[in-house]
Design a protein around this motif. Structure first.
Motif, PDB file in Angstrom:
ATOM      1  N   LEU A   1      -7.642  33.576 -74.976  1.00  0.00           N
ATOM      2  CA  LEU A   1      -6.755  32.568 -74.382  1.00  0.00           C
ATOM      3  C   LEU A   1      -7.449  31.850 -73.250  1.00  0.00           C
ATOM      4  O   LEU A   1      -7.136  30.715 -72.921  1.00  0.00           O
ATOM      5  CB  LEU A   1      -5.481  33.216 -73.825  1.00  0.00           C
ATOM      6  N   GLN A   2      -8.366  32.548 -72.623  1.00  0.00           N
ATOM      7  CA  GLN A   2      -9.184  31.975 -71.551  1.00  0.00           C
ATOM      8  C   GLN A   2     -10.269  32.995 -71.238  1.00  0.00           C
ATOM      9  O   GLN A   2     -10.169  34.150 -71.659  1.00  0.00           O
ATOM     10  CB  GLN A   2      -8.348  31.690 -70.316  1.00  0.00           C
ATOM     11  N   ALA A   3     -11.308  32.577 -70.531  1.00  0.00           N
ATOM     12  CA  ALA A   3     -12.336  33.545 -70.156  1.00  0.00           C
ATOM     13  C   ALA A   3     -13.194  32.970 -69.046  1.00  0.00           C
ATOM     14  O   ALA A   3     -13.243  31.751 -68.860  1.00  0.00           O
ATOM     15  CB  ALA A   3     -13.196  33.902 -71.357  1.00  0.00           C
ATOM     16  N   PHE A   4     -13.837  33.865 -68.320  1.00  0.00           N
ATOM     17  CA  PHE A   4     -14.795  33.456 -67.296  1.00  0.00           C
ATOM     18  C   PHE A   4     -16.188  33.702 -67.836  1.00  0.00           C
ATOM     19  O   PHE A   4     -16.436  34.724 -68.476  1.00  0.00           O
ATOM     20  CB  PHE A   4     -14.596  34.276 -66.018  1.00  0.00           C
ATOM     21  N   SER A   5     -17.090  32.764 -67.554  1.00  0.00           N
ATOM     22  CA  SER A   5     -18.458  32.955 -68.050  1.00  0.00           C
ATOM     23  C   SER A   5     -19.454  32.547 -66.976  1.00  0.00           C
ATOM     24  O   SER A   5     -19.209  31.611 -66.208  1.00  0.00           O
ATOM     25  CB  SER A   5     -18.663  32.155 -69.324  1.00  0.00           C
ATOM     26  N   PHE A   6     -20.538  33.282 -66.944  1.00  0.00           N
ATOM     27  CA  PHE A   6     -21.500  33.123 -65.861  1.00  0.00           C
ATOM     28  C   PHE A   6     -22.916  33.177 -66.403  1.00  0.00           C
ATOM     29  O   PHE A   6     -23.185  33.884 -67.371  1.00  0.00           O
ATOM     30  CB  PHE A   6     -21.357  34.276 -64.850  1.00  0.00           C
TER      31      PHE A   6
ATOM     32  N   LEU B   1     -24.750  28.559 -71.478  1.00  0.00           N
ATOM     33  CA  LEU B   1     -23.458  28.591 -70.759  1.00  0.00           C
ATOM     34  C   LEU B   1     -22.589  27.413 -71.189  1.00  0.00           C
ATOM     35  O   LEU B   1     -21.388  27.576 -71.432  1.00  0.00           O
ATOM     36  CB  LEU B   1     -23.684  28.559 -69.245  1.00  0.00           C
ATOM     37  N   ALA B   2     -23.221  26.223 -71.301  1.00  0.00           N
ATOM     38  CA  ALA B   2     -22.439  25.037 -71.675  1.00  0.00           C
ATOM     39  C   ALA B   2     -21.830  25.222 -73.064  1.00  0.00           C
ATOM     40  O   ALA B   2     -20.653  24.903 -73.292  1.00  0.00           O
ATOM     41  CB  ALA B   2     -23.327  23.789 -71.627  1.00  0.00           C
ATOM     42  N   ALA B   3     -22.620  25.759 -74.004  1.00  0.00           N
ATOM     43  CA  ALA B   3     -22.114  25.945 -75.372  1.00  0.00           C
ATOM     44  C   ALA B   3     -20.978  26.970 -75.389  1.00  0.00           C
ATOM     45  O   ALA B   3     -19.949  26.782 -76.052  1.00  0.00           O
ATOM     46  CB  ALA B   3     -23.255  26.387 -76.289  1.00  0.00           C
ATOM     47  N   LEU B   4     -21.191  28.048 -74.663  1.00  0.00           N
ATOM     48  CA  LEU B   4     -20.182  29.112 -74.654  1.00  0.00           C
ATOM     49  C   LEU B   4     -18.883  28.631 -73.995  1.00  0.00           C
ATOM     50  O   LEU B   4     -17.780  28.869 -74.499  1.00  0.00           O
ATOM     51  CB  LEU B   4     -20.768  30.317 -73.914  1.00  0.00           C
ATOM     52  N   GLN B   5     -19.037  27.884 -72.910  1.00  0.00           N
ATOM     53  CA  GLN B   5     -17.831  27.398 -72.233  1.00  0.00           C
ATOM     54  C   GLN B   5     -17.098  26.373 -73.086  1.00  0.00           C
ATOM     55  O   GLN B   5     -15.867  26.339 -73.100  1.00  0.00           O
ATOM     56  CB  GLN B   5     -18.179  26.822 -70.853  1.00  0.00           C
ATOM     57  N   ALA B   6     -17.856  25.554 -73.817  1.00  0.00           N
ATOM     58  CA  ALA B   6     -17.205  24.560 -74.681  1.00  0.00           C
ATOM     59  C   ALA B   6     -16.339  25.269 -75.717  1.00  0.00           C
ATOM     60  O   ALA B   6     -15.210  24.862 -75.999  1.00  0.00           O
ATOM     61  CB  ALA B   6     -18.250  23.680 -75.348  1.00  0.00           C
TER      62      ALA B   6
ATOM     63  N   GLN C   1     -10.843  27.024 -77.473  1.00  0.00           N
ATOM     64  CA  GLN C   1      -9.845  28.052 -77.816  1.00  0.00           C
ATOM     65  C   GLN C   1      -8.642  28.003 -76.867  1.00  0.00           C
ATOM     66  O   GLN C   1      -7.498  28.174 -77.279  1.00  0.00           O
ATOM     67  CB  GLN C   1     -10.478  29.447 -77.776  1.00  0.00           C
ATOM     68  N   GLN C   2      -8.956  27.760 -75.585  1.00  0.00           N
ATOM     69  CA  GLN C   2      -7.884  27.712 -74.577  1.00  0.00           C
ATOM     70  C   GLN C   2      -6.946  26.537 -74.857  1.00  0.00           C
ATOM     71  O   GLN C   2      -5.717  26.692 -74.835  1.00  0.00           O
ATOM     72  CB  GLN C   2      -8.540  27.562 -73.197  1.00  0.00           C
ATOM     73  N   VAL C   3      -7.536  25.374 -75.127  1.00  0.00           N
ATOM     74  CA  VAL C   3      -6.736  24.177 -75.419  1.00  0.00           C
ATOM     75  C   VAL C   3      -5.887  24.415 -76.663  1.00  0.00           C
ATOM     76  O   VAL C   3      -4.701  24.084 -76.717  1.00  0.00           O
ATOM     77  CB  VAL C   3      -7.660  22.948 -75.604  1.00  0.00           C
ATOM     78  N   GLN C   4      -6.505  25.026 -77.661  1.00  0.00           N
ATOM     79  CA  GLN C   4      -5.826  25.310 -78.918  1.00  0.00           C
ATOM     80  C   GLN C   4      -4.629  26.240 -78.692  1.00  0.00           C
ATOM     81  O   GLN C   4      -3.541  26.015 -79.210  1.00  0.00           O
ATOM     82  CB  GLN C   4      -6.859  25.953 -79.880  1.00  0.00           C
ATOM     83  N   PHE C   5      -4.866  27.294 -77.898  1.00  0.00           N
ATOM     84  CA  PHE C   5      -3.762  28.223 -77.635  1.00  0.00           C
ATOM     85  C   PHE C   5      -2.629  27.520 -76.887  1.00  0.00           C
ATOM     86  O   PHE C   5      -1.450  27.665 -77.237  1.00  0.00           O
ATOM     87  CB  PHE C   5      -4.239  29.452 -76.841  1.00  0.00           C
TER      88      PHE C   5
ATOM     89  N   GLU D   1      -5.444  21.437 -70.737  1.00  0.00           N
ATOM     90  CA  GLU D   1      -6.461  22.496 -70.746  1.00  0.00           C
ATOM     91  C   GLU D   1      -6.003  23.689 -69.904  1.00  0.00           C
ATOM     92  O   GLU D   1      -6.214  24.832 -70.269  1.00  0.00           O
ATOM     93  CB  GLU D   1      -7.761  21.920 -70.194  1.00  0.00           C
ATOM     94  N   ASN D   2      -5.359  23.384 -68.761  1.00  0.00           N
ATOM     95  CA  ASN D   2      -5.035  24.462 -67.829  1.00  0.00           C
ATOM     96  C   ASN D   2      -3.560  24.705 -67.608  1.00  0.00           C
ATOM     97  O   ASN D   2      -3.197  25.582 -66.829  1.00  0.00           O
ATOM     98  CB  ASN D   2      -5.680  24.176 -66.467  1.00  0.00           C
ATOM     99  N   SER D   3      -2.700  23.918 -68.200  1.00  0.00           N
ATOM    100  CA  SER D   3      -1.286  24.116 -67.907  1.00  0.00           C
ATOM    101  C   SER D   3      -0.391  23.629 -69.035  1.00  0.00           C
ATOM    102  O   SER D   3      -0.831  22.937 -69.954  1.00  0.00           O
ATOM    103  CB  SER D   3      -0.919  23.389 -66.608  1.00  0.00           C
ATOM    104  N   LEU D   4       0.886  23.999 -68.901  1.00  0.00           N
ATOM    105  CA  LEU D   4       1.910  23.593 -69.868  1.00  0.00           C
ATOM    106  C   LEU D   4       3.002  22.844 -69.123  1.00  0.00           C
ATOM    107  O   LEU D   4       3.150  22.990 -67.911  1.00  0.00           O
ATOM    108  CB  LEU D   4       2.543  24.840 -70.510  1.00  0.00           C
ATOM    109  N   SER D   5       3.777  22.051 -69.864  1.00  0.00           N
ATOM    110  CA  SER D   5       4.980  21.487 -69.266  1.00  0.00           C
ATOM    111  C   SER D   5       6.158  21.904 -70.131  1.00  0.00           C
ATOM    112  O   SER D   5       6.009  22.200 -71.315  1.00  0.00           O
ATOM    113  CB  SER D   5       4.873  19.971 -69.163  1.00  0.00           C
TER     114      SER D   5
END
Ligand code: 5AD
Ligand code: SF4
Length: 467
Positions: A343-348, A374-379, A384-388, A443-447
């Motif tokens: 649903l979301q993730a942190f990557s470094f 990192l750019a590929a993984l975050q994309a 996935q986050q947007v999709q969820f 990307e980060n919120s719902l209404s």
């Protein structure tokens, strides 16, 4: 006379909790929290050491604060300047050497000694340095105040880490694993509830390594053994009236046990959202990281969690460019993300931390490769986050309305999955859990569709929702 205290907090939620506790401890000495360092009588930087540049950031912040301290001295007053947290623990001597104008440097295990340190700092010339791992627990020496913001609160139940992942400083800065006794945790939870918390997030560097001592039984009847794990603790907490949502973070995959999975199955107050860092999808890399689990075990674990709680959502941490990581290893991380769906993730990007084994491993990965991966993984993760988020449209979700939004008449809350939800709703719904029809996503919120109900019409947070 009231004195003003400014604490700047870096890093994890544990530091946020610690900063609140420091505020509590300093209150009897007359310190009141201030939102600015200007003119403050005490400034504490509560620091984080987990990734690079942390120490440099602290030194440049100290450089700025030095001017404020000098201005205060010119006015005949004093500003106590302190560095706390993990940079203080790891680089205390360096801070004393490079920033001799700092008055106090202390690690995460000694903030219960703050009153004594403040007294010493006021008396003596030179810095007070306290980076011990004391035998007494700071938790036994803290005032019983409860810090609740927006109906949600943090509660530290466990600290420290014995896992020694080869990239990580935490075992060195936070010390060995320690669990607070069950009764103490339940007492603090009740105080948080009394102070208005409806949601409690249990904190620990390795929160599911929790094994708290039970003395004299628990709320659920006679004692079942000398210790309780996280799954049992969650059941105890869920029985406290008024606590409607429970979360915990951060978990270590190899220590998720059956009792915890069963708590996800049985306890409706436990939110169906789990931050479960995997770090990499490559078994070779996981082994070099000393992670004690491979990618297959992680996938199995996710399957067992989903069997127990089909609507559970997952979040994770990933490191790219760990020493020796090849393109093939990296692709295995991408495959794991595709297979599991987060649903979301942190990557470094991997960042060598002095003193950790991985820092001196051969085959350090080029910066350019780290950036590209990192750019590929975050994309992929953002996709996935947007999709969820999109998949939530049309669903009803229980939302804990936490605060006012930016627009007139707008409130902002959290879904079970930690998504921010914006809605036009009456202010008297603040602090309640309402069922909202989701009608938009980003990307980060719902209404959600506007509501004009009274709080009595609302549903409880126990309402379940299928993703
Ligand atoms: N380099 C990059 N990321 C790191 N993390 C911890 N140490 C490092 C490091 N040296 C990340 C891990 C961990 C999260 C809190 O920070 O992914 O889960
Ligand atoms: Fe660090 Fe690993 Fe411990 Fe997590 S489990 S705090 S990554 S050493």
């Amino acid at each position: 006379m009231a004195k003003s205290l400014f604490i700047k907090t870096y890093g994890c939620q544990m530091n946020v909790y610690d900063s609140n506790r420091m505020t509590d401890i300093l209150a009897p000495l007359g310190y009141e929290a201030s939102s600015t360092p200007d003119g403050a009588d005490m400034v504490i930087l509560n620091t984080c050491h987990i990734r690079e540049k942390a120490a440099e950031k602290v030194f440049s912040e100290l450089g700025r604060l030095r001017f404020l301290k000098e201005a205060k001295q010119e006015a005949g007053e004093n500003m106590i300047l302190a560095v706390a947290g993990c940079v203080a623990q790891a680089e205390g001597d360096e801070i004393v050497r490079r920033a001799p104008y700092v008055d106090m440097v202390f690690g995460p295990q000694t903030y219960h000694r703050l009153p004594e340190m403040v007294a010493r700092a006021s008396r003596q010339a030179g810095v007070v340095l306290d980076t011990d791992f004391p035998v007494e627990s700071k938790f036994d020496h803290m005032p019983n105040t409860a810090s609740v913001e927006n109906s949600t609160a943090f509660l530290t139940i466990q600290e420290g880490c014995d896992k020694f992942c080869t990239f990580c400083v935490v075992p060195y800065t936070r010390g060995t694993e320690f669990s607070r006794p069950v009764a103490e945790v339940l007492d603090e939870a009740r105080r948080l509830r009394d102070a208005g918390a409806r949601e409690i997030t249990l904190l620990g560097q390795n929160v599911n390594a929790y094994h708290g001592a039970v003395a004299g039984g628990s709320e659920r009847g006679p004692e079942r053994g000398p210790e309780r794990g996280l799954g049992d603790l969650i059941r105890d907490l869920a029985e406290i009236d008024g606590i409607e949502r429970l979360r915990y973070t951060t978990s270590y995959p190899a220590e998720v046990d059956d009792a915890l999975i069963e708590a996800h199955r049985d306890v409706p107050e436990l939110m169906p959202f789990l931050h479960l860092p995997v770090q990499s999808g490559s078994d070779r890399v996981l082994s070099a990281m000393n992670r004690r689990h491979d990618s297959g075990q992680y996938r199995d674990l996710v399957e067992r969690l989903r069997a127990a709680r089909p609507d559970i959502g997952l979040s994770s941490d990933f490191i790219v460019g760990f020493p020796g990581e090849t393109e093939k290893d990296f692709e295995q991380s991408m495959d794991l993300i595709r297979d599991i769906g987060f649903l979301q993730a942190f990557s470094f990007k991997y960042s060598p931390r002095p003193g950790t084994p991985a820092a001196s491993m051969p085959n350090q990965v080029e910066e350019a490769d780290k950036s590209r991966r990192l750019a590929a993984l975050q994309a992929l993760l953002v996709e996935q986050q947007v999709q969820f988020n999109k998949s939530c449209i049309g669903n009803d979700m229980p939302v804990l309305l936490e605060k006012f939004g930016r627009h007139d008449g707008q409130l902002v809350g959290r879904s079970p999955y930690m998504q921010a939800v914006h809605v036009q709703a009456p202010a008297d719904l603040l602090g309640s859990i309402v069922s909202l029809r989701i009608d938009g996503s980003g990307e980060n919120s719902l209404s959600a569709t506007a509501i004009d109900t009274k709080p009595s019409d609302t549903t409880s947070g126990a309402a379940r929702m299928m993703a």
